[in-house]
Design a protein around this motif. Structure first.
Motif, PDB file in Angstrom:
ATOM      1  N   SER A  37       0.840  -1.193   0.000  1.00  0.00           N
ATOM      2  CA  SER A  37       0.000   0.000   0.000  1.00  0.00           C
ATOM      3  C   SER A  37       0.878   1.248   0.000  1.00  0.00           C
ATOM      4  N   LEU A  80      -1.765   5.783   2.515  1.00  0.00           N
ATOM      5  CA  LEU A  80      -2.934   5.000   2.902  1.00  0.00           C
ATOM      6  C   LEU A  80      -2.677   4.150   4.135  1.00  0.00           C
ATOM      7  N   TYR A 125      -5.472   2.582   6.752  1.00  0.00           N
ATOM      8  CA  TYR A 125      -5.769   1.150   6.748  1.00  0.00           C
ATOM      9  C   TYR A 125      -5.553   0.557   8.138  1.00  0.00           C
ATOM     10  N   PRO A 135      -4.946  10.118  -0.768  1.00  0.00           N
ATOM     11  CA  PRO A 135      -6.254  10.613  -0.292  1.00  0.00           C
ATOM     12  C   PRO A 135      -6.707  11.893  -1.006  1.00  0.00           C
TER      13      PRO A 135
END
Length: 317
Positions: free
Chosen positions: A95, A99, A103, A147
């Motif tokens: 990832s 993020l 997560y 994001p």
């Protein structure tokens, strides 16, 4: 309880989970997912309504749960819990760092609703699973970039980015993001570039600055895979005839460089690639096993390979 009713119970429970996880669920989609008729889905939804579940909607328009309705925590099977552990290990390795924290907090919420026995299962198993990454992670200059990108997609507003190209030039671009994807160990944006009036891919670790604007998209966009297929039109087909004795050393790298077909022949293994790196990355890779390979096409690849070999010879004479 016979097998028919057990299957119905499992299906009705699964439909309830679908209603919890999505804003609107169509009967046709549920019928395809559970391989039953639409009429059966109508009866299942009626069963849920009779059990007191406040479902809004009707056949043909889709179903949803009444806003604000709360259900008890979902109970997970042991197999589902084990899949969470594996997924978490993959996310830790692959990832994007922007993020990662999100997560992690999401997984903490999932763990909070697990049964005590399932929490013990995770604690006992998670140290027995690891993912070894073949490539090092790129060092991004921005920490919260994905994001921001996803917010611009949701809001359908343009982004202003300062972007460093592969030859270290810095340009300012106004883009309309279609989506993001992960390929060859890098995260990319697929976007419409207002400077080029065309769709372009931007590697996220090369974005030096990013900011949202209030300017809405100039047009509507489809799914990201539609534009990924379009970008593949710029790729070149390259074919190599490779000695079988070297193939074991190309197991990982051949797919990295765009392998689309592999065929054994009496003369060797014929490899077909689809690559956009025909002038630099691909020929430099071929150099590493050029004494075991013959270039079948294109002729420009053979010319470029000879140029590289000549430069190498001159430098090391």
């Amino acid at each position: 309880m016979n097998d028919h009713y057990l299957k119905k119970l499992d299906r009705v429970t699964a439909i309830l989970t679908q209603l919890q996880s999505k804003s609107v669920v169509r009967a046709q989609d549920l019928a395809e997912k559970f391989d039953v008729s639409i009429r059966t889905i109508y009866r299942d939804v009626k069963t849920l309504e009779n059990a007191g579940i406040p479902i809004i909607g009707e056949a043909g328009n889709g179903y949803s749960l009444m806003d604000g309705y709360k259900l008890p925590p979902v109970m997970f099977t042991k197999e589902e819990v084990l899949s969470f552990i594996t997924a978490e290990k993959l996310m830790q390795k692959f990832s994007h760092q922007s993020l990662g924290n999100h997560y992690q907090t999401a997984m903490e919420k999932v763990r909070s609703v697990l049964r005590h026995s399932d929490k013990n299962l995770i604690q006992n198993i998670e140290k027995q699973i690891d993912v070894f990454n073949f490539h090092t992670q790129p060092g991004d200059s921005l920490k919260n970039v994905i994001p921001i990108i996803l917010e611009s997609i949701e809001e359908k507003t343009q982004l202003n980015i300062e972007y460093q190209t592969v030859d270290s030039r810095v340009t300012i671009r106004i883009i309309e993001t279609v989506g993001v994807f992960f390929e060859f160990n890098f995260w990319y944006i697929m976007a419409y570039c207002t400077l080029r009036n065309d769709f372009r891919q931007f590697r996220i670790d090369r974005i030096l600055k990013i900011s949202k604007t209030q300017t809405p998209f100039l047009q509507e966009y489809g799914q990201i895979n539609d534009y990924r297929k379009r970008s593949n039109e710029n790729k070149v087909i390259a074919r190599l005839l490779v000695d079988k004795k070297i193939m074991a050393h190309l197991v990982n790298s051949k797919r990295y460089y765009g392998l689309i077909q592999e065929e054994e022949t009496p003369q060797g293994v014929e490899l077909t690639f689809e690559t956009e790196w025909i002038n630099d990355g691909f020929p430099r890779w071929v150099v590493t096993f050029a004494d075991y390979a013959t270039i079948l096409e294109p002729e420009s690849l053979r010319t470029r390979l000879n140029e590289l070999l000549l430069k190498m010879t001159e430098r090391h004479q």
